[in-house]
Design an enzyme around this catalytic site. Structure first.
Site, PDB file in Angstrom:
ATOM      1  N   VAL C  77       0.751  -1.158  -0.050  1.00  0.00           N
ATOM      2  CA  VAL C  77       0.101   0.115   0.066  1.00  0.00           C
ATOM      3  C   VAL C  77       0.893   1.210  -0.033  1.00  0.00           C
ATOM      4  CG1 VAL C  77      -1.683   1.090   1.310  1.00  0.00           C
ATOM      5  CG2 VAL C  77      -1.833  -1.337   1.322  1.00  0.00           C
ATOM      6  N   CYS C  78       0.607   2.130  -0.752  1.00  0.00           N
ATOM      7  CA  CYS C  78       1.718   3.241  -0.928  1.00  0.00           C
ATOM      8  C   CYS C  78       1.395   4.291   0.243  1.00  0.00           C
ATOM      9  CB  CYS C  78       1.124   3.958  -2.195  1.00  0.00           C
ATOM     10  SG  CYS C  78       2.054   5.852  -2.171  1.00  0.00           S
ATOM     11  N   ILE C  79       2.425   4.520   0.849  1.00  0.00           N
ATOM     12  CA  ILE C  79       2.473   5.348   2.019  1.00  0.00           C
ATOM     13  C   ILE C  79       1.622   6.737   1.724  1.00  0.00           C
ATOM     14  CG2 ILE C  79       4.705   6.114   2.165  1.00  0.00           C
ATOM     15  CD1 ILE C  79       4.642   5.607   5.197  1.00  0.00           C
TER      16      ILE C  79
END
Lengths: 134, 100, 130, 134, 130, 100
Positions: C77-79
């Protein structure tokens, strides 16, 4: 490992949706990976590059100045589709003037934007290893 | 190199399908998925555009066509694939461009 | 062959995550490897552990979580996208001073470099979005 | 309080996005409020009403049978735009046959779908108090 | 005049919530009343308390929460849409057996009837979406 | 009764603008917001369609036009409003249809 050809395909207008901004964030991070990077601006994507964006009144951050920094990241193959500009009543003069400095030619300043026809851009796209779409 | 194009938008509401056709060169494949499957049906302008795109292979994701109740409206010359067929198309082409 | 998948939309609102899931299952069934699934834009919302969909409907976040467990899938999941949208793992929540968190098992939060790496390391990258 | 005219404007195809399903959920809840309810199906919205939807393979619930229950909820003004059907190569035969029973005429079964031109539907829309768009 | 607002998209991905917020502020400034703001579809994601957007960007969930506090705005999140997407207040989280919750102050979770009621009780309903 | 129509999609990517024009009767107003503001610019097919829609008033949300850098491309005959003007348009018309 061999260098791969990455194309970021930008087809959405800025501010109405976040794709343009978050796509640009990938390009900036991706620049550190020393791959062969191109950006394509197709359809409403060409609106990402317009000059004179002023976003105070909509409450969003104006991220358009970041495009002019791409040259410093060695991102200098920026394809803008001619037909998309024309259909929208735009010319290159409506877009930011994006440049980069060519190390091999004594840091001569060169244009980053390549105005290409749909057919020419289709040829470039067909040579890519990875197309990132947003 | 050959490209697999995917289109997931209706040709009657979005320009994605038309734009994709402009980029689909000879030898490439256009796979219609999700709401893109409406372009695979007969009796409309999308069907005509597909007929005129010679040199390009067209495929449609069967599960999406079934879901939308339009299996019996499938236009001629469009290959129906399932998810496994989708995977095969990705493997058989050199790269994938999704016209979102 | 080695695939990676990028998902740009959240669960339910768009079919993107459903199609990506069916694609991932079919790829694994056909003997391909999935190097990584990268959740970007609203795609980060697929990682929630707080969803309770109707009982006669699919549970998309759970489907991904289970597929990950069964196949040792790397779900990233892209931070940056996650912080904008309120997706937090327990460590990030603590750092930010939140008592609550909402990241499901099987997902991990990391940077955009993971997407580029997926492009470099995989034979194919397929993007699902809206 | 006077009854208001509510129109639910359906313009999105089913399954590709959730709007069609969640719009239908509002219609069902709204039916309990005894307002003057119409549904309009415009553009890709007409695809919501196709016969023979089979969703097992995409893993989603087939909610199309619910449309045939609308008559029981006294939701029986269902406008389908003629031009939208034609543009898509569809006819009324491709859509579900939706009916309701008219209490005032000894429960005679009547068609719920009204095939109207864009111009006729524009007139109906202009008379609404509330347009709910999804 | 009495307005109600429906928001169909989450924060950031689409401009819908931004525009609705500017509209609401302008309506209040012009002396109108806002009967209710109803968050539907992905719009429910505007109600998160876990968002941490970049410091130079607006914090959309917080803007709504503050506007609610200043003007006693009724911000209603559709429960069915919220359950699908993992938006939980503390009570609902407890009912579902979750230790965590993510609903921000100023928002309340309720049913779709609240949207119909907003249509009935208001002079105008304006829908913002994608 | 008079209707306020809003369009928030680009006329070059979506059919929403065209569909809206089909529903905009004499005396109604079309307000272009968000990515819909591109229809308010000169030198393209949208500008021609607006010119031909007699009897309909067109307005554009100024903040969205500015954000997109296209203030100097505004087509003739389109009224620029701010958010307060948007609120006024909603109040002045009997109901609102959003062409999402």
């Amino acid at each position: 490992m061999a260098v791969k050809k990455f194309m970021y395909v930008n087809r959405k207008a800025p501010y109405g949706t976040i794709y343009a901004l978050e796509s640009l964030e990938v390009v900036l991070i991706g620049a550190a990976f020393d791959q062969d990077v191109s950006l394509a601006f197709i359809g409403d994507g060409v609106y990402e590059l317009t000059k004179g964006q002023k976003t105070e009144a909509i409450g969003q951050k104006n991220f358009s100045p970041t495009y002019s920094a791409l040259g410093d990241y060695d991102v200098n193959k920026i394809y803008v589709e001619k037909e998309s500009l024309e259909e929208r009543g735009l010319t290159l003069d409506d877009l930011q003037h994006l440049v980069w400095e060519d190390e091999d030619e004594d840091w001569a300043e060169k244009d980053s934007i390549r105005l290409v026809s749909r057919s020419e851009l289709a040829d470039v796209m067909a040579e890519q290893d990875i197309c990132l779409s947003f | 190199m050959t490209l697999l194009h995917t289109v997931n938008k209706s040709p009657f509401e979005s320009m994605s399908f038309d734009t994709c056709l402009g980029y689909a060169k000879d030898g490439s494949t256009v796979l219609l998925i999700e709401d893109g499957v409406y372009a695979a049906t007969t009796g409309n302008s999308a069907a005509d555009k597909i007929k005129n795109a010679s040199g390009v292979t067209f495929a449609v994701l069967g599960p999406d066509l079934q879901a939308r109740g339009l299996e019996n409206k499938l236009a001629d010359g469009i290959k129906v694939v399932d998810y496994e067929g989708f995977v095969n198309l990705v493997a058989e082409h050199d790269s994938v461009q999704s016209w979102l | 062959m080695k695939f990676s998948i990028q998902i740009n939309e959240g669960p339910y609102q768009h079919q993107a995550s459903d199609t990506a899931y069916q694609f991932a299952r079919a790829a694994l069934a056909a003997g391909h490897e999935i190097f990584r699934v990268f959740f970007y834009h609203d795609g980060v919302n697929n990682a929630t552990k707080l969803a309770v969909p109707p009982q006669d409907d699919r549970d998309i976040p759970k489907l991904w979580s289970e597929l990950s467990k069964e196949n040792d899938l790397d779900l990233v999941v892209c931070i940056a996208a996650a912080q904008r949208r309120g997706m937090m793992d327990v460590d990030e929540a603590k750092r930010q001073g939140f008592e609550d968190n909402n990241l499901n098992e099987g997902f991990r939060i990391s940077g955009l470099g993971q997407l580029i790496e997926a492009g470099i390391e995989s034979d194919r990258l397929v993007v699902f979005g809206a």
